[in-house]
Scaffold this active site. Structure first.
Site, PDB file in Angstrom:
ATOM      1  N   ARG A  45       0.852  -1.179   0.000  1.00  0.00           N
ATOM      2  CA  ARG A  45       0.000   0.000   0.000  1.00  0.00           C
ATOM      3  C   ARG A  45       0.892   1.234   0.000  1.00  0.00           C
ATOM      4  O   ARG A  45       1.966   1.242   0.582  1.00  0.00           O
ATOM      5  CB  ARG A  45      -0.928   0.023   1.225  1.00  0.00           C
ATOM      6  CG  ARG A  45      -2.099  -0.953   1.136  1.00  0.00           C
ATOM      7  CD  ARG A  45      -3.093  -0.529   0.069  1.00  0.00           C
ATOM      8  NE  ARG A  45      -4.297  -1.347   0.041  1.00  0.00           N
ATOM      9  CZ  ARG A  45      -4.475  -2.386  -0.740  1.00  0.00           C
ATOM     10  NH1 ARG A  45      -3.492  -2.779  -1.546  1.00  0.00           N
ATOM     11  NH2 ARG A  45      -5.618  -3.060  -0.720  1.00  0.00           N
TER      12      ARG A  45
ATOM     13  N   GLU B   9      -4.391   7.723  -5.332  1.00  0.00           N
ATOM     14  CA  GLU B   9      -4.433   7.122  -6.669  1.00  0.00           C
ATOM     15  C   GLU B   9      -5.694   7.579  -7.407  1.00  0.00           C
ATOM     16  O   GLU B   9      -6.785   7.502  -6.830  1.00  0.00           O
ATOM     17  CB  GLU B   9      -4.401   5.594  -6.564  1.00  0.00           C
ATOM     18  CG  GLU B   9      -3.101   5.086  -5.951  1.00  0.00           C
ATOM     19  CD  GLU B   9      -3.049   3.562  -5.828  1.00  0.00           C
ATOM     20  OE1 GLU B   9      -4.059   2.890  -6.162  1.00  0.00           O
ATOM     21  OE2 GLU B   9      -2.008   3.038  -5.413  1.00  0.00           O
TER      22      GLU B   9
ATOM     23  N   HIS C  91      -0.701   1.029 -10.115  1.00  0.00           N
ATOM     24  CA  HIS C  91      -1.394   0.004  -9.320  1.00  0.00           C
ATOM     25  C   HIS C  91      -1.973  -1.074 -10.244  1.00  0.00           C
ATOM     26  O   HIS C  91      -3.170  -1.385 -10.210  1.00  0.00           O
ATOM     27  CB  HIS C  91      -2.495   0.617  -8.461  1.00  0.00           C
ATOM     28  CG  HIS C  91      -2.845  -0.216  -7.271  1.00  0.00           C
ATOM     29  ND1 HIS C  91      -3.451   0.288  -6.151  1.00  0.00           N
ATOM     30  CD2 HIS C  91      -2.669  -1.544  -7.012  1.00  0.00           C
ATOM     31  CE1 HIS C  91      -3.648  -0.675  -5.264  1.00  0.00           C
ATOM     32  NE2 HIS C  91      -3.187  -1.807  -5.773  1.00  0.00           N
TER      33      HIS C  91
END
Length: 313
Positions: A231, A260, A279
């Site tokens: 994370r 994000e 991601h």
């Protein structure tokens, strides 16, 4: 029974789900934010695929009454959606390990990127420069894997296949195959000093937030590579900027960031020895298939009144 999810997930599992529970009513959202029908009154919700759109999340989080069960494609269960489900006391099942092969592959590609300094080599190519310099020998290196769950255990296995020494951090539990020395978070400082590559594959928690800070970077080797597929909040980004600029570490590879998408005008993008990916570690056609199988298994259990597998809370 009414189910709401992303349209792509419905296309993948709808027919098989209706064989388990005939007459399911579906309310799905597609990639453009269009609904097939209202999600209000849904008994079950599946946070997968196109359901990650804001329209879907906002709709299901405001439902009254709350759904009877939620399933997510995520392994980690932090963030707004999960906070709301906890508050509403909705049982949530997740998908541990569904993305592990692909995330571990991306993590190890970050290790290889750092070992072979592909950032420098690509920069030289763009500058039309033919300059040789010494690269690291991976078989002589030590990798520290922080978090030895489904993802971290695979990274450890890949590293061992390359002949690397493997250190591992795990809060509790048994030993993991391929790990030469295993410790707990209390051993992090000692292990950081030994590592040529540090891979973060640990969930976020109060204890792990900001665990890689200025002090951690000071203990790392100047030749070290940091890889984060856990994370974004695991790493203090101001400390990372300084560490990369001053040579406290050699380079870093981030597939996750605290916000994000990361703001396009932030200068983090321009750091030459930092590789940012959006991601995307779990991206694979196989990921959705695994998540679908997990949900269908639990749908059958739900229909029979049995306890769930993969219960998160």
């Amino acid at each position: 029974m009414k189910v709401t999810t992303g349209h792509d997930f419905y296309l993948q599992v709808g027919e098989r789900a209706e064989a388990i529970v005939p007459g399911i009513e579906w309310a799905t959202v597609d990639g453009s934010g269009n609904w097939s029908g209202s999600p209000e009154g849904s008994d079950l919700i599946v946070y997968a695929g196109e359901a990650y759109r804001t329209e879907w999340v906002d709709a299901v989080c405001s439902m009254d009454p709350a759904p009877r069960w939620a399933h997510t494609e995520d392994a980690g269960i932090d963030g707004y959606f999960y906070d709301v489900m906890r508050e509403k006391r909705v049982p949530v099942t997740h998908s541990p390990g569904a993305n592990a092969p692909e995330v571990a592959e991306l993590a190890f590609s970050g290790v290889m990127w750092g070992a072979k300094r592909l950032d420098r080599l690509h920069g030289q190519q763009r500058a039309h420069e033919w300059k040789k310099f010494e690269l690291q020998a991976m078989s002589a290196g030590t990798v520290l894997v922080v978090g030895l769950g489904a993802i971290g255990a695979r990274v450890a296995g890949y590293a061992k296949a390359f002949g690397m020494r493997v250190l591992g951090i795990r809060r509790s539990g048994g030993t993991v195959a391929g790990v030469d020395q295993q410790g707990t978070p209390a051993d992090l400082d000692e292990f950081l000093a030994q590592a040529d590559y540090v891979v973060l594959a640990i969930p976020i928690s109060d204890e792990s937030t900001g665990m890689i800070d200025a002090g951690a970077f000071a203990r790392m080797k100047p030749t070290a590579t940091l890889v984060n597929v856990g994370r974004g909040a695991l790493v203090d980004l101001d400390a990372l900027r300084d560490a990369l600029a001053t040579g406290q570490i050699a380079c870093a590879f981030l597939d996750v960031l605290p916000v994000e998408p990361w703001p396009a005008d932030d200068d983090l993008w321009d750091i030459p020895n930092l590789f940012i990916t959006p991601h995307i570690g779990s991206s694979s056609p196989l990921y959705a298939v695994r998540v679908g199988e997990m949900w269908l298994e639990n749908l059958a259990r739900f229909a029979r009144g049995e306890s769930f597998l993969y219960r998160a809370f």
